[in-house]
Design a protein around this motif. Structure first.
Motif, mmCIF file in Angstrom:
data_model
loop_
_atom_site.group_PDB
_atom_site.id
_atom_site.type_symbol
_atom_site.label_atom_id
_atom_site.label_comp_id
_atom_site.label_asym_id
_atom_site.label_seq_id
_atom_site.Cartn_x
_atom_site.Cartn_y
_atom_site.Cartn_z
ATOM 1 N N LEU A 6 0.838 -1.194 0.000
ATOM 2 C CA LEU A 6 0.000 0.000 0.000
ATOM 3 C C LEU A 6 0.876 1.248 0.000
ATOM 4 C CD1 LEU A 6 -2.803 1.424 0.387
ATOM 5 C CD2 LEU A 6 -2.302 1.355 2.826
ATOM 6 N N LEU A 7 1.842 1.258 0.913
ATOM 7 C CA LEU A 7 2.717 2.413 1.056
ATOM 8 C C LEU A 7 3.491 2.668 -0.236
ATOM 9 C CD1 LEU A 7 3.648 4.514 3.053
ATOM 10 C CD2 LEU A 7 5.483 2.980 3.725
ATOM 11 N N LEU A 8 4.013 1.570 -0.793
ATOM 12 C CA LEU A 8 4.777 1.702 -2.034
ATOM 13 C C LEU A 8 3.926 2.297 -3.132
ATOM 14 C CD1 LEU A 8 7.078 -1.301 -2.922
ATOM 15 C CD2 LEU A 8 7.573 1.129 -2.942
ATOM 16 N N GLY A 9 2.702 1.777 -3.227
ATOM 17 C CA GLY A 9 1.788 2.286 -4.247
ATOM 18 C C GLY A 9 1.557 3.773 -4.060
ATOM 19 N N ILE A 10 1.314 4.180 -2.806
ATOM 20 C CA ILE A 10 1.071 5.599 -2.527
ATOM 21 C C ILE A 10 2.289 6.427 -2.898
ATOM 22 C CG2 ILE A 10 0.653 7.271 -0.687
ATOM 23 C CD1 ILE A 10 -1.099 5.284 0.686
ATOM 24 N N VAL A 11 3.473 5.937 -2.543
ATOM 25 C CA VAL A 11 4.692 6.705 -2.826
ATOM 26 C C VAL A 11 4.886 6.861 -4.331
ATOM 27 C CG1 VAL A 11 7.202 6.643 -2.726
ATOM 28 C CG2 VAL A 11 5.871 6.172 -0.690
ATOM 29 N N ILE A 12 4.635 5.791 -5.075
ATOM 30 C CA ILE A 12 4.826 5.867 -6.528
ATOM 31 C C ILE A 12 3.862 6.877 -7.135
ATOM 32 C CG2 ILE A 12 4.575 4.579 -8.685
ATOM 33 C CD1 ILE A 12 5.622 2.135 -7.059
ATOM 34 N N VAL A 13 2.591 6.804 -6.696
ATOM 35 C CA VAL A 13 1.606 7.748 -7.228
ATOM 36 C C VAL A 13 1.992 9.179 -6.843
ATOM 37 C CG1 VAL A 13 -0.792 8.510 -7.072
ATOM 38 C CG2 VAL A 13 -0.265 6.077 -7.291
ATOM 39 N N THR A 14 2.402 9.368 -5.573
ATOM 40 C CA THR A 14 2.770 10.712 -5.122
ATOM 41 C C THR A 14 3.981 11.226 -5.893
ATOM 42 O OG1 THR A 14 2.180 9.851 -2.963
ATOM 43 C CG2 THR A 14 2.979 12.095 -3.037
ATOM 44 N N ALA A 15 4.937 10.345 -6.156
ATOM 45 C CA ALA A 15 6.120 10.771 -6.911
ATOM 46 C C ALA A 15 5.718 11.221 -8.307
ATOM 47 C CB ALA A 15 7.131 9.625 -6.996
ATOM 48 N N LEU A 16 4.763 10.515 -8.907
ATOM 49 C CA LEU A 16 4.311 10.910 -10.245
ATOM 50 C C LEU A 16 3.551 12.228 -10.185
ATOM 51 C CD1 LEU A 16 3.281 7.463 -11.748
ATOM 52 C CD2 LEU A 16 5.281 8.840 -12.281
ATOM 53 N N VAL A 17 2.781 12.425 -9.100
ATOM 54 C CA VAL A 17 2.079 13.701 -8.940
ATOM 55 C C VAL A 17 3.098 14.835 -8.811
ATOM 56 C CG1 VAL A 17 0.597 15.061 -7.419
ATOM 57 C CG2 VAL A 17 0.011 12.710 -7.943
ATOM 58 N N PHE A 18 4.171 14.587 -8.036
ATOM 59 C CA PHE A 18 5.220 15.601 -7.908
ATOM 60 C C PHE A 18 5.837 15.905 -9.264
ATOM 61 C CE2 PHE A 18 9.787 16.504 -7.501
ATOM 62 C CZ PHE A 18 9.679 17.757 -6.935
ATOM 63 N N ASP A 19 6.074 14.865 -10.030
ATOM 64 C CA ASP A 19 6.636 15.005 -11.367
ATOM 65 C C ASP A 19 5.724 15.881 -12.227
ATOM 66 O OD1 ASP A 19 8.701 14.366 -13.048
ATOM 67 O OD2 ASP A 19 7.687 12.656 -13.925
ATOM 68 N N PHE A 20 4.420 15.639 -12.084
ATOM 69 C CA PHE A 20 3.414 16.396 -12.829
ATOM 70 C C PHE A 20 3.446 17.877 -12.431
ATOM 71 C CE2 PHE A 20 -0.957 17.976 -13.093
ATOM 72 C CZ PHE A 20 -1.242 17.708 -14.415
ATOM 73 N N LYS A 195 14.942 12.675 -11.934
ATOM 74 C CA LYS A 195 14.846 12.779 -10.484
ATOM 75 C C LYS A 195 13.696 11.911 -9.969
ATOM 76 C CE LYS A 195 16.390 17.085 -9.831
ATOM 77 N NZ LYS A 195 15.966 18.465 -9.976
ATOM 78 N N THR A 196 12.545 12.013 -10.659
ATOM 79 C CA THR A 196 11.398 11.207 -10.248
ATOM 80 C C THR A 196 11.682 9.724 -10.417
ATOM 81 O OG1 THR A 196 10.013 12.998 -10.984
ATOM 82 C CG2 THR A 196 8.928 10.921 -10.533
ATOM 83 N N MET A 197 12.328 9.383 -11.521
ATOM 84 C CA MET A 197 12.689 7.974 -11.712
ATOM 85 C C MET A 197 13.575 7.508 -10.568
ATOM 86 S SD MET A 197 13.694 7.878 -15.692
ATOM 87 C CE MET A 197 12.968 9.073 -16.761
ATOM 88 N N GLY A 198 14.489 8.368 -10.159
ATOM 89 C CA GLY A 198 15.362 8.024 -9.040
ATOM 90 C C GLY A 198 14.563 7.776 -7.773
ATOM 91 N N ILE A 199 13.561 8.644 -7.507
ATOM 92 C CA ILE A 199 12.753 8.494 -6.294
ATOM 93 C C ILE A 199 11.993 7.177 -6.321
ATOM 94 C CG2 ILE A 199 10.779 9.410 -5.023
ATOM 95 C CD1 ILE A 199 11.578 12.188 -6.004
ATOM 96 N N ILE A 200 11.324 6.888 -7.459
ATOM 97 C CA ILE A 200 10.523 5.668 -7.541
ATOM 98 C C ILE A 200 11.429 4.441 -7.414
ATOM 99 C CG2 ILE A 200 8.975 4.310 -8.984
ATOM 100 C CD1 ILE A 200 7.921 6.875 -10.157
ATOM 101 N N THR A 201 12.579 4.492 -8.095
ATOM 102 C CA THR A 201 13.497 3.363 -8.025
ATOM 103 C C THR A 201 13.970 3.144 -6.594
ATOM 104 O OG1 THR A 201 14.251 4.009 -10.218
ATOM 105 C CG2 THR A 201 15.542 2.362 -9.080
ATOM 106 N N LEU A 202 14.304 4.266 -5.920
ATOM 107 C CA LEU A 202 14.764 4.141 -4.541
ATOM 108 C C LEU A 202 13.671 3.556 -3.646
ATOM 109 C CD1 LEU A 202 17.486 5.030 -3.213
ATOM 110 C CD2 LEU A 202 16.177 6.855 -2.161
ATOM 111 N N ALA A 203 12.418 3.989 -3.884
ATOM 112 C CA ALA A 203 11.305 3.464 -3.100
ATOM 113 C C ALA A 203 11.132 1.968 -3.353
ATOM 114 C CB ALA A 203 10.020 4.214 -3.436
ATOM 115 N N LEU A 204 11.269 1.567 -4.618
ATOM 116 C CA LEU A 204 11.134 0.150 -4.945
ATOM 117 C C LEU A 204 12.249 -0.660 -4.292
ATOM 118 C CD1 LEU A 204 10.171 0.350 -8.730
ATOM 119 C CD2 LEU A 204 8.714 -0.355 -6.842
ATOM 120 N N VAL A 205 13.442 -0.059 -4.221
ATOM 121 C CA VAL A 205 14.565 -0.762 -3.598
ATOM 122 C C VAL A 205 14.328 -0.889 -2.089
ATOM 123 C CG1 VAL A 205 17.015 -0.596 -3.021
ATOM 124 C CG2 VAL A 205 16.251 -0.142 -5.347
#
Lengths: 443, 71
Positions: A6-20, A195-205
């Motif tokens: 759940l948390l990961l999903g939220i972080v990924i969506v939020t990171a994309l919103v930030f990117d937007f 930068k966003t790719m970095g955030i999502i990748t880091l979250a996935l890691v």
């Protein structure tokens, strides 16, 4: 396990919103001068910038391995901290957009990260000297470097070009402006989508989905590129208006000099390794070109408010990030509440922005640049922002633009007044909608 | 705290020189093209050649910029 998902999903969506938000916040950097000098029509300009941002996202060879570049200690960084930081950065981006102030999206992200990291692991997790060398000094240097270059270039181009017929040279300046604006867009896509790719990748890691040190999967690259391109295409018209019309009145040669100086400074800084904020470079370049023309004026009140916003970016995003981190620490419900507050805050800002919408139709109207009363700005602060920041923001809302320099501009603005008022009372159309019937009165 | 003054200085110098140089070249190109229209014979050819040389130099700079972004 479910919690992590759940948390990961939220972080990924939020990171994309930030990117937007990063996309529509920074459209102005590449396209404000191009739009205000009429080199490209507004819709064409944002479409071109969006495409180049998307292309830029795929050009990157090396995706950012760190989010903050050493500002905070990323060892053992928890996913919640990343989420809290993103909340702070998004809300600050939206608030500065509401006020029509260009401010650095990266600095907002740094601020959010610092706030969240301090709340999570204490002050020792922040490298103070890196904050100075990577944020504070570049913030002072960027506008000076780009501004001085733009000023001298404007002087030179007027000195050489004055001998030629103005009508004959307009086409050339137009082409030059489009080329340098394209370079800025491309560089933005490469840097910021990465930068966003970095955030999502880091979250996935950190979430254990990817092994450490792995490259971002294709869907991450694709979604980050799409999010930034969509944001760019939507166009942060409020910021475009401040940068293109509010700071100074730009003629085509000035727009060309400003955009070239911005593109050069951005590329030089990222190549030499003294990273400068794109937003601050572009704002400085516009001011410099305003000073470079004989009889040119810079509206220092707007410039001052912009500077105050830059100074507030780090602490304000940090405070929101810290508040969000306190909530997410409480567990799943805290994360959900933070998400809900983020939605509520963004929704409030959006509703407030509808009161005096700035769209593709009135982006070049000087009237009512930053015409937001303090009361409105007060109400616009999301629920999580502390009162101190509220008061400070109210103080930095740009004032109505100063007296107009050029007679023709004054004429246009005079005719436009009823249109702007009309748009404030009529239920606003979607930002994306095509030309409005009220427009003919203005042209 | 280590502030990389050398890097900051080179960013400053490079931005200044390249911006002023490019804007100057491009403006010369534009002026050259307008001269071409008003002039006749040899001087028109000269103006056009000079203008295209200026534009070519600017195009090369843009290409180098794209190279910097990609690599």
């Amino acid at each position: 396990m479910e919690h992590i998902t759940l948390l990961l999903g939220i972080v990924i969506v939020t990171a994309l919103v930030f990117d937007f938000t990063n996309g529509f916040h920074d459209t102005a950097n590449a396209m404000a001068t191009t739009i205000s000098t009429g080199a490209l029509r507004p819709k064409t300009a944002v479409a071109m910038s969006a495409v180049l941002n998307l292309v830029g996202a795929f050009l990157s060879v090396e995706v950012a391995k760190t989010i903050s570049g050493g500002i905070i200690d990323e060892e053992g960084l928890r996913t919640e901290v990343i989420f809290a930081a993103l909340v702070g950065a998004i809300l600050w981006n939206l608030l500065t957009w509401l006020l029509g102030l260009p401010s650095s999206s990266s600095h907002a992200l740094f601020g959010g990260l610092i706030g969240a990291a301090v709340m999570s692991a204490g002050w020792s997790s922040v490298n103070g000297s890196t904050v100075v060398t990577k944020v504070l000094i570049p913030a002072v240097a960027a506008p000076v470097v780009a501004g001085l270059a733009a000023m001298l270039a404007t002087r030179l181009t007027y000195a050489i070009g004055d001998r030629a017929d103005r009508k004959a040279t307009a086409k050339g300046y137009r082409a030059g402006q489009i080329a340098s604006a394209g370079l800025v867009s491309l560089a933005h896509g490469t840097n910021d989508a990465q930068k966003t790719m970095g955030i999502i990748t880091l979250a996935l890691v950190t979430g254990g989905v990817l092994s450490p040190g792995s490259n971002p999967p294709m869907w991450v690259i694709l979604s980050a590129g799409t999010a930034i391109a969509l944001g760019t295409y939507l166009g942060g018209w409020r910021i475009i208006r401040t940068l293109g019309k509010g700071l100074t009145d730009l003629a085509p040669p000035q727009g060309f000099a400003a955009q070239t100086s911005a593109a050069t400074a951005i590329l030089a800084s990222s190549h030499i390794g003294f990273s400068l904020s794109t937003t601050q470079v572009c704002s400085g370049a516009v001011m410099g070109s305003g000073l470079g023309r004989r009889g040119g004026v810079v509206r220092w009140s707007t410039a001052t408010r912009m500077l105050v916003a830059w100074c507030l970016t780090l602490p304000a995003a940090g405070l929101v990030g810290a508040g969000a981190e306190v909530l997410t620490k409480q567990g799943t419900w805290g994360t959900v509440v933070t998400g809900a507050l983020l939605l509520a805050g963004s929704g409030t800002i959006w509703v407030l922005s509808r009161r005096k919408p700035v769209t593709v139709d009135n982006v070049n109207d000087l009237d009512g640049v930053g015409d937001i009363d303090a009361a409105e700005a007060d109400g616009g602060v999301p629920a999580e922002s502390p009162g101190v920041v509220t008061a400070a923001i109210a103080a930095v809302a740009p004032p109505p633009a100063g007296p107009l320099v050029e007679a023709d501009a004054a004429g246009t603005a005079g005719v436009n007044t009823p249109v702007v008022e009309l748009q404030a009372t009529i239920p606003a159309p979607d930002t994306g909608s095509a030309a409005e019937p009220t427009r003919p009165a203005a042209v | 705290m280590k502030i990389d003054w050398a890097a900051l200085g080179s960013v400053f110098g490079v931005s200044l020189v390249v911006t002023v140089g490019l804007v100057g070249l491009f403006t010369l190109g534009i002026v050259g093209l307008t001269k071409k229209e008003s002039a006749r014979g040899g001087s028109a050819v000269l103006a056009a050649t000079g203008a295209y040389a200026c534009f070519a130099a600017c195009a090369a700079a843009v290409a180098y910029g794209i190279h910097l972004i990609v690599v």
